[in-house]
Enzyme design. Structure first.
Site, PDB file in Angstrom:
ATOM      1  N   TYR A  20       0.804  -1.219   0.000  1.00  0.00           N
ATOM      2  CA  TYR A  20       0.000   0.000   0.000  1.00  0.00           C
ATOM      3  C   TYR A  20       0.841   1.277   0.000  1.00  0.00           C
ATOM      4  CZ  TYR A  20      -4.071  -2.906   0.561  1.00  0.00           C
ATOM      5  OH  TYR A  20      -5.053  -3.842   0.342  1.00  0.00           O
ATOM      6  N   TYR A 151     -12.017  -6.446   7.177  1.00  0.00           N
ATOM      7  CA  TYR A 151     -10.917  -6.661   6.234  1.00  0.00           C
ATOM      8  C   TYR A 151     -10.613  -8.151   6.183  1.00  0.00           C
ATOM      9  CZ  TYR A 151      -6.273  -6.840   4.185  1.00  0.00           C
ATOM     10  OH  TYR A 151      -5.213  -7.165   3.376  1.00  0.00           O
ATOM     11  N   ASP A 256     -13.217 -15.499  10.115  1.00  0.00           N
ATOM     12  CA  ASP A 256     -11.856 -15.181   9.702  1.00  0.00           C
ATOM     13  C   ASP A 256     -11.037 -14.930  10.964  1.00  0.00           C
ATOM     14  OD1 ASP A 256      -9.514 -13.951   8.952  1.00  0.00           O
ATOM     15  OD2 ASP A 256     -10.444 -12.529   7.560  1.00  0.00           O
ATOM     16  N   LYS A 285      -1.311 -16.310   9.350  1.00  0.00           N
ATOM     17  CA  LYS A 285      -0.394 -15.485  10.139  1.00  0.00           C
ATOM     18  C   LYS A 285       0.415 -16.299  11.152  1.00  0.00           C
ATOM     19  CE  LYS A 285      -2.658 -10.988   9.548  1.00  0.00           C
ATOM     20  NZ  LYS A 285      -1.646 -10.374   8.678  1.00  0.00           N
TER      21      LYS A 285
END
Length: 454
Positions: A20, A151, A256, A285
């Site tokens: 980003y 997200y 999630d 992760k």
């Protein structure tokens, strides 16, 4: 021969994209020489406490000996083999252990699909839900419902269930499947009435869409903590309520837990705090303790059986090249050894306590109480802590954090932080001690105080 930092930075600037950021970002990319335990060592010798756990992943610290030993052992034996038509012990063991760890008295998740990133694990979950609905003869259920400020990743499917306005994917409006969004969940501590009103409205939205040509295949949420969409916290009771809404409307529930899994919130998984099991669970992760990118999507026998009908497609239609990578699976098994030892439970409790202690001045300032350099400026909108997560949210009037300044100030305090938007936050490695958490909090306070001067 190791190159000097200026050469590394020049090569990076000439060729490399970073997350980003424009190719020629005004924010410098700082060369790292090594990592160990709770620290990142820069090329100039500066040692920084990794207050971000390398974006949630290095939860056991960098280079944990148990994980390193597993990686070395597996490299010598077999680093990779295709997963089509073949299998191996690390994958079989990891799938078995994940299924056992993630299942609960409220539901079992015996079927595991391995992939190579958290975003892909969500892609797979969306495919599972769509194929399930085809398998139960409801192909019209081809949309997903989620809430604002969420997200779920940067690939095509997950982008469609991220917040379309406040998130990072507004550029792709019109190119993504239009999903169904309800308001952001009421915040932690909102009370039973606010939760019930939210759940009733969500149920009504699902029922309305199920009566149309595009029904709801699944609800997709981050339980208890919303991550990159705003670092917002909500009550475990709300997640339990969403499970009930899905049950009453015949809708699958996808959780999630890529960010929240493996102890970050104080429970092994956030859904365990809610006392529920999802139909589909996404993990990533911390799955390999930050050693490499790896992810898993788990589901129930009911979902798997529907997918394997002729109508459901006969097989789950996905297959990454590095699916079931033996090296990642071996490290994942070693990481599960650490998770199952539960060494992290008292550590996360300590981190939560010390984050509260260290951020209390900013929590007070957010309530209008004087606090050093933020006195009278109204810069802090909220400060919140849950498990090994600490968040300071600046006021909307202030705008976003100046990244260059924030990085400089944090480094001066011996800490690596990576704010985004109006958020200055930390998710320290579980192996931090009290002094390191105090340093992280001091760095956060210093960043906020510097912002208050502008």
């Amino acid at each position: 021969m190791m190159q000097d930092p200026s050469t590394i930075a020049a090569l990076d600037r000439a060729h490399v994209w970073h997350p980003y950021e424009p190719r020629h970002s005004p924010n410098p990319q700082i060369p790292v020489a090594s990592t160990e335990g709770t620290h990142i060592t820069l090329h100039d010798g500066t040692r920084l406490i990794d207050g971000m756990s390398s974006w949630w992943s290095a939860c056991h610290g960098h280079g944990h000996p148990h994980l390193k030993e597993a990686a070395h052992r597996q490299i010598d034996q077999m680093s990779h083999v295709m997963f089509g038509g073949l299998t191996h012990e690390p994958a079989a063991q990891l799938a078995h252990r994940l299924s056992r760890l993630c299942s609960s008295t409220t539901g079992e998740l015996p079927h595991v699909f391995f992939s190579d990133s958290g975003s892909v694990s969500v892609e797979v979950a969306l495919k599972m839900a769509l194929q399930f609905q085809r398998g139960v003869h409801k192909p019209f259920k081809d949309r997903f419902l989620t809430w604002r400020n969420g997200y779920h990743g940067d690939t095509q499917g997950p982008m469609s269930v991220c917040d379309p306005e406040g998130g990072m994917h507004a550029l792709w409006e019109g190119t993504l499947t239009r999903q169904v969004f309800v308001p952001a969940p009421p915040p932690r501590g909102c009370g039973a009435r606010a939760r019930e009103e939210f759940l009733d409205a969500t149920r009504a939205t699902i029922e309305r869409h199920n009566a149309s040509e595009h029904g709801i295949a699944a609800v997709v949420i981050e339980p208890i903590v919303q991550g990159a969409g705003g670092m917002r916290f909500h009550d475990a009771e709300l997640v339990a309520g969403m499970r009930e809404v899905c049950n009453s409307t015949g809708t699958l529930l996808i959780l999630d837990e890529i960010a929240t899994g493996f102890g970050r919130t104080g429970e092994t998984f956030a859904c365990h705090a809610a006392g529920i099991a999802p139909d589909i669970l996404c993990l990533g992760k911390a799955l390999t303790g930050g050693f490499m990118s790896f992810a898993a999507t788990l589901t129930t026998d009911r979902v798997a059986r529907s997918i394997e009908t002729a109508e459901g497609g006969g097989a789950l239609m996905h297959g990454p090249t590095f699916m079931g990578n033996p090296l990642a699976c071996a490290v994942g098994n070693a990481a599960l050894d650490l998770v199952e030892s539960e060494y992290w439970r008292p550590q996360v409790a300590m981190i939560e306590r010390e984050l509260r202690r260290g951020l209390e001045p900013l929590m007070a300032s957010g309530r209008g109480v004087d606090s050093g350099a933020v006195r009278g400026r109204g810069i802090v909108a909220d400060a919140r802590v849950l498990g090994a997560i600490g968040v300071v949210e600046l006021s909307a009037e202030h705008g976003g954090v100046d990244m260059r300044t924030a990085t400089r100030v944090a480094i001066e305090h011996g800490v690596w932080l990576r704010p985004f938007g109006r958020l200055v936050y930390a998710m320290p490695p579980f192996v931090c001690d009290e002094a390191e958490i105090a340093s992280i909090c001091a760095a956060i306070r210093a960043v906020v105080e510097e912002e208050a001067k502008n």
